[in-house]
Scaffold this motif. Structure first.
Motif, PDB file in Angstrom:
ATOM      1  N   VAL A  94      56.757  36.280  38.788  1.00  0.00           N
ATOM      2  CA  VAL A  94      56.836  35.852  40.183  1.00  0.00           C
ATOM      3  C   VAL A  94      57.009  34.341  40.222  1.00  0.00           C
TER       4      VAL A  94
ATOM      5  N   THR B  43      60.600  37.687  40.580  1.00  0.00           N
ATOM      6  CA  THR B  43      60.540  38.018  42.005  1.00  0.00           C
ATOM      7  C   THR B  43      60.232  36.742  42.793  1.00  0.00           C
TER       8      THR B  43
ATOM      9  N   HIS C 290      56.660  42.700  44.409  1.00  0.00           N
ATOM     10  CA  HIS C 290      57.026  42.694  42.996  1.00  0.00           C
ATOM     11  C   HIS C 290      57.198  44.115  42.482  1.00  0.00           C
TER      12      HIS C 290
END
Length: 352
Positions: A93, A111, A348
Motif C-alpha cells: 500500500v 494499492t 487492498h
C-alpha cells in the motif's frame, strides 16, 4: 502488510500534517505492519539538501532530527533524492499525504491511497483539481474536505477525523486565572489569515488595553510582530501546552481555510476557549455558541468582537471550555488508526 507513506519533504519543525502521518505510522507499526515514511530531499537550497543527505545516512540520525515527535523504532524513515516510483521501497500500500505526492499514485505497483489533509488552492487550482480528481481512494480528515472531493466527482471518499495525544494535550491539574490573554499561531502562509488575526487583536487591545497575546510559531519571531505580543518559537508538546495553552483564556484561529485545525483542537483539550473563522475543518468540531465562537473568515471586526465577548463573559467562556473538553475527548488516534486500517484492507483485498 507493507505500508509506505509519502511526504513531500523532511520537516524542520513541528508541522500538523507531518504529525498526523507520524501518528498513523506509529499506530500501524504497532499492529504489525511494516511501515516506511518516505520524504523527498529538500530542493532549491544546497545547504538544506546537504543537511538532508547527512541525516539520511542512518536511521538514528533521521530519528534524532525529528526532535518534536517520538517515532516508533519499528517505523522506517527514508529521504530520497526525488519522489519517483523507483525510489520507493516495495510495498503493498502507498499513501500519498499531500497533493503533489499524489501524482506518484498512478505509477506505483502497490494499492494507492490519498490522505487529503487540506484544500491547497493558494498556488492555483487547475493542477490541484487534476490530482484530486484521480480515481484513487481518498481519506479526508474532515467533512469539509470530503464534500470538496465529492463536488469534484470523487465517489470513493471516507472521512477519518484526526485524533489528539491526550497524554500531552490536557487541562492543567490546577487551572490558575488566565486573565485577558489570547493565544494565536503565527504563520505567513496565505491560508493562515495573519493580517486578519492581527487586525482583530489590535481592535481587541483598543477595548482591553491590558490584553496579553501568547503568539507561537515554527519560525523565528517575524520582524513585523508588534512589541506588545509575546512570541514563542518552536515550542511543541508539553512545552507548548504549559507556556501557551494553559496560560491563555482564548485561542484565536484566523485561517481562511483549514483541512482540520489541530491547534484549535489542542486548545480545546487544554481548557482554552476557541474563537475561529468559519474555515472548513474547524467547523467539524467547533459549533458556534456551544463550544466556541465562529466568524466569517475575512471579518476581523467580527473576530475582535468574539474575542472580546469571550474574554469578558465568564459564563460563556466557562460553558465553551467545558463543552470543548467533551469535544476534544472524542478525538482518538487509536480509533482513527483502526478506521484507516479497515479502509485500507477493504480496498487492498479487492485489487490483490
Amino acid at each position: 502488510m507493507r505500508i509506505t507513506f509519502v511526504l513531500h519533504l523532511f520537516p524542520r519543525g513541528p508541522i500538523g500534517g507531518f504529525r498526523v502521518v507520524y501518528e498513523y505510522a506509529n499506530r500501524l507499526a504497532a499492529t504489525g505492519c511494516e511501515v516506511t515514511v518516505v520524504h523527498e530531499r529538500w530542493r532549491g537550497d544546497v545547504r538544506e539538501a546537504m543537511r538532508d543527505l547527512w541525516h539520511g545516512r542512518s536511521q538514528p540520525r533521521l530519528r534524532a532530527a525529528v526532535t518534536w515527535f517520538e517515532i516508533d523504532p519499528r517505523v522506517r524513515l527514508m529521504i530520497v533524492p526525488e519522489l519517483k516510483p523507483e525510489n520507493l521501497p516495495p510495498a503493498d500500500v502507498t499513501i500519498a499525504t499531500h497533493w503533489p505526492t499524489a501524482r506518484l499514485l498512478p505509477h506505483v505497483k502497490s494499492t494507492p491511497f490519498h490522505l487529503v489533509q487540506n484544500y491547497d488552492t493558494w498556488d492555483g487550482v487547475e493542477e490541484l483539481h487534476e490530482v484530486l480528481k484521480m480515481d484513487v481512494p481518498k481519506i479526508a480528515v474532515s467533512g469539509f474536505l470530503a464534500r470538496t472531493l465529492e463536488d469534484l466527482g470523487n465517489t470513493t471518499v471516507t472521512v477519518i477525523p484526526n485524533g489528539l495525544d491526550h497524554d500531552t494535550f490536557q487541562p492543567p491539574t490546577t487551572d490558575l486565572p488566565r486573565g485577558d490573554t489570547v493565544a494565536m499561531l503565527i504563520s505567513k502562509h496565505p491560508s493562515k489569515g495573519f493580517a486578519t488575526g492581527m487586525k482583530a487583536l489590535e481592535q481587541v487591545r483598543n477595548k482591553i488595553p491590558g490584553l496579553r497575546v501568547n503568539a507561537f510559531g515554527v519560525r523565528p519571531r517575524p520582524g513585523d510582530l508588534p512589541e506588545w505580543m509575546t512570541y514563542h518559537h518552536g515550542l511543541e508538546g508539553k512545552t507548548l501546552v504549559e507556556n501557551v495553552y494553559h496560560r491563555s483564556a482564548v485561542f484565536l484561529c484566523s485561517s481562511s481555510t483549514e483541512g482540520w485545525g489541530l491547534p484549535a483542537a489542542e486548545a480545546m483539550a487544554c481548557g482554552t476557549a476557541v474563537v475561529s473563522t468559519r474555515n472548513g475543518g474547524v467547523e467539524d468540531f467547533c459549533t458556534h455558541n456551544e463550544n466556541g465562537l465562529l466568524c466569517d473568515s475575512t471579518d476581523s471586526a467580527g473576530l475582535a468582537q468574539a474575542v472580546t465577548r469571550m474574554l469578558e463573559d465568564d459564563e460563556l467562556r466557562t460553558k465553551c471550555v467545558e463543552a470543548g473538553y467533551l469535544t476534544a475527548a472524542r478525538m482518538d488516534w487509536s480509533a482513527s488508526a483502526r478506521s484507516l486500517m479497515s479502509f485500507i484492507r477493504a480496498f487492498h483485498s479487492t485489487v490483490s
